[in-house]
Design an enzyme around this catalytic site. Structure first.
Site, PDB file in Angstrom:
ATOM      1  N   ARG A 108      23.765  -8.606 -13.195  1.00  0.00           N
ATOM      2  CA  ARG A 108      22.932  -7.741 -12.349  1.00  0.00           C
ATOM      3  C   ARG A 108      22.547  -6.472 -13.115  1.00  0.00           C
ATOM      4  O   ARG A 108      21.441  -5.957 -12.974  1.00  0.00           O
ATOM      5  CB  ARG A 108      23.651  -7.380 -11.034  1.00  0.00           C
ATOM      6  CG  ARG A 108      22.857  -6.378 -10.184  1.00  0.00           C
ATOM      7  CD  ARG A 108      23.246  -6.380  -8.707  1.00  0.00           C
ATOM      8  NE  ARG A 108      24.673  -6.315  -8.472  1.00  0.00           N
ATOM      9  CZ  ARG A 108      25.449  -5.233  -8.644  1.00  0.00           C
ATOM     10  NH1 ARG A 108      24.919  -4.098  -9.061  1.00  0.00           N
ATOM     11  NH2 ARG A 108      26.738  -5.279  -8.412  1.00  0.00           N
ATOM     12  N   TYR A 112      -4.019  -3.931  -4.060  1.00  0.00           N
ATOM     13  CA  TYR A 112      -3.360  -5.188  -3.671  1.00  0.00           C
ATOM     14  C   TYR A 112      -2.668  -5.018  -2.310  1.00  0.00           C
ATOM     15  O   TYR A 112      -1.984  -4.012  -2.083  1.00  0.00           O
ATOM     16  CB  TYR A 112      -2.335  -5.566  -4.754  1.00  0.00           C
ATOM     17  CG  TYR A 112      -1.562  -6.808  -4.433  1.00  0.00           C
ATOM     18  CD1 TYR A 112      -2.164  -8.058  -4.525  1.00  0.00           C
ATOM     19  CD2 TYR A 112      -0.246  -6.741  -4.021  1.00  0.00           C
ATOM     20  CE1 TYR A 112      -1.451  -9.202  -4.217  1.00  0.00           C
ATOM     21  CE2 TYR A 112       0.470  -7.879  -3.717  1.00  0.00           C
ATOM     22  CZ  TYR A 112      -0.130  -9.107  -3.815  1.00  0.00           C
ATOM     23  OH  TYR A 112       0.567 -10.232  -3.505  1.00  0.00           O
ATOM     24  N   ASP A 148      -1.387  -0.180 -12.300  1.00  0.00           N
ATOM     25  CA  ASP A 148      -1.067  -1.590 -12.142  1.00  0.00           C
ATOM     26  C   ASP A 148      -1.955  -2.340 -13.141  1.00  0.00           C
ATOM     27  O   ASP A 148      -3.166  -2.426 -12.964  1.00  0.00           O
ATOM     28  CB  ASP A 148      -1.348  -2.035 -10.700  1.00  0.00           C
ATOM     29  CG  ASP A 148      -0.959  -3.483 -10.436  1.00  0.00           C
ATOM     30  OD1 ASP A 148      -1.028  -4.298 -11.384  1.00  0.00           O
ATOM     31  OD2 ASP A 148      -0.599  -3.819  -9.293  1.00  0.00           O
TER      32      ASP A 148
HETATM   33  C1  LIG Z   1       0.269 -10.307  -7.234  1.00  0.00           C
HETATM   34  C2  LIG Z   1       0.086  -8.864  -7.402  1.00  0.00           C
HETATM   35  C3  LIG Z   1       1.111  -7.958  -7.076  1.00  0.00           C
HETATM   36  C4  LIG Z   1       2.419  -8.405  -6.450  1.00  0.00           C
HETATM   37  O1  LIG Z   1       3.180  -9.168  -7.336  1.00  0.00           O
HETATM   38  P1  LIG Z   1       4.175 -10.374  -6.909  1.00  0.00           P
HETATM   39  O2  LIG Z   1       4.648 -10.890  -8.219  1.00  0.00           O
HETATM   40  O3  LIG Z   1       3.375 -11.362  -6.115  1.00  0.00           O
HETATM   41  O4  LIG Z   1       5.253  -9.785  -6.081  1.00  0.00           O
HETATM   42  C5  LIG Z   1       0.882  -6.622  -7.320  1.00  0.00           C
HETATM   43  N1  LIG Z   1      -0.281  -6.182  -7.846  1.00  0.00           N
HETATM   44  C6  LIG Z   1      -1.286  -7.026  -8.163  1.00  0.00           C
HETATM   45  C7  LIG Z   1      -2.534  -6.482  -8.756  1.00  0.00           C
HETATM   46  C8  LIG Z   1      -1.139  -8.389  -7.959  1.00  0.00           C
HETATM   47  O5  LIG Z   1      -2.142  -9.214  -8.257  1.00  0.00           O
END
Ligand SMILES: *Cc1c(COP(=O)(O)O)cnc(C)c1O
Length: 404
Positions: free
Chosen positions: A72, A124, A196
């Site tokens: 962990r 998102y 992101d």
């Molecule tokens: C899919 C996605 C997420 C979330 O990620 P998961 O792996 O599905 O939890 C966050 N930001 C963007 C831009 C995404 O496409």
């Protein structure tokens, strides 16, 4: 051999003695993708980094750990992935989580009651939910603005603004934000800047090099690249943020498992060639879509008349594989989603297979209908993640579904 640089990229020392890290640092992007951090496992010479499927680690003596104690907290396979993504993004430390959502949840716990966050308006859906449905309960507030106009960001700043969270290009409207401008504003007001980077990956876009503090990824998408696992990644450029993330990962227990870490390492080995092909195919598909009578508008950052084209050219090395588009009617939406054969109607993106998504009821379901309408996520709006098949096959399939 030289020692691993002690100032960053992980906490474990012992493996570190084996690598000539500075030499790796000088490699070009493609070679970094293939060779990762340690790359070859130093104890046995295994060329494919092993999956350390163990919960715990034996101690040699009292007070003498191998550097690994309990999975962990740290696991060699996960650590290799964390260091690799840190190298690719050019950051201080990387962290691998069980999903992109887990990564963002752990990041957002840095907020205190009263803190204010500014985010891209068509963020998102899951990120929106983390803010609205979870952290508002703990007294944080969230404002969503169209960051393609940096004045909107400036106007939303309050004396409580603690974080600026940007998606660029945005999901799904493909709006582009000037990353450097965001980084500068965040620095001025002492806020944490986050990008992101899921859509473009470090192969095409490196926000940390433009002054951003944190990069997050849904590793599920292009980093993993094969639609075979769920993962999240965070890379930070500040020691205080690294300490925060490490504490969260250890406390929430949401670190990525060894097998899944290995799948991402394997995916990363071909990131550069996959991204090139996604880029090439998306360009062809976007141009084809644009010439279809039933397609009323195509959102694609590679078009020269895209409002964010100049910024894209300035801050990225490619356009990626994502396209959104409007069609003339809901009937056409149904025709496409039910008529495609090789192309699949499925949520998610960034994998080798071409997928079409219906954002209104899939990725952006959590967003209120009124906001969706305002953003343009209507009942005639579709999003496509262009895969790495032959582009002519993708187009032929779409043509059959749309015009057949
Ligand atoms: C899919 C996605 C997420 C979330 O990620 P998961 O792996 O599905 O939890 C966050 N930001 C963007 C831009 C995404 O496409």
């Amino acid at each position: 051999m030289k020692l691993y640089k002690k100032e960053g990229r992980g906490i474990v020392k012992n493996f570190s003695n084996y690598i000539d890290f500075d030499k790796k640092e000088n490699l070009r992007m493609e070679s970094k993708c293939v060779h990762g951090a340690l790359g070859c496992e130093p104890l046995t010479g295994a060329v494919s980094f092993p999956i350390y499927q163990t919960a715990t680690f034996r101690h040699k003596a009292l007070g003498e750990s191998t550097g690994f104690d309990y999975t962990r907290l740290q696991n060699p396979t996960r650590q290799e992935l964390e260091r690799t993504i840190a190298i690719l993004e050019g950051g201080l430390e990387g962290f691998a989580f069980s999903s992109g959502q887990a990564a963002n949840m752990s990041l957002f716990t840095i907020l205190n009651p009263g803190d204010h966050v500014i985010l891209s308006d068509d963020i998102y859906g899951g990120t929106y939910r983390i803010g609205e449905d979870i952290f508002t309960k703990y007294g944080a507030t969230f404002t969503y603005v169209d960051m393609s106009d940096i004045d909107n960001l400036k106007n939303a700043i309050t004396d409580k603004t603690r974080m600026i969270f940007v998606e660029t290009p945005t999901n799904p409207m493909m709006k582009v934000t000037d990353i450097e401008a965001v980084a500068n504003i965040a620095k001025e007001i002492g806020a944490i800047s986050v990008v992101d980077n899921t859509f473009l990956t470090p192969y095409f876009q490196q926000p940390l090099s433009m002054g951003i503090d944190v990069v997050v990824h849904s590793g599920t998408k292009y980093i993993g690249g094969h639609n075979d696992t769920i993962a999240g990644l965070v890379v930070v450029n500040r020691q205080d943020l690294a300490d925060h993330m490490r504490l969260q990962l250890k406390s929430h227990g949401n670190g990525l498992a060894a097998l899944d870490s290995w799948l991402l390492l394997r995916g990363l080995k071909t990131l550069h060639i996959r991204m090139e092909r996604h880029n090439e195919n998306a360009m062809k598909v976007a141009n084809w879509l644009r010439n279809q009578d039933k397609v009323t508008k195509v959102f694609y950052v590679g078009f020269e008349d895209h409002p964010g084209y100049e910024i894209t050219k300035k801050q990225t090395k490619g356009f990626g594989g994502m396209i959104s588009f409007n069609v003339d009617s809901f009937e056409t939406v149904k025709k496409i989603l039910e008529g495609v054969d090789m192309v699949m109607f499925a949520e998610s993106l960034g994998g080798t297979e071409t997928l079409i998504t219906y954002p209104r009821t899939q990725t952006h379901e959590s967003i209120p209908e009124e906001t969706r309408q305002k953003l343009g996520i209507t009942e005639t709006f579709l999003r496509m993640s262009v895969g790495i098949e032959n582009a002519d096959d993708i187009i032929a399939d779409l043509d059959r579904a749309l015009n057949g």
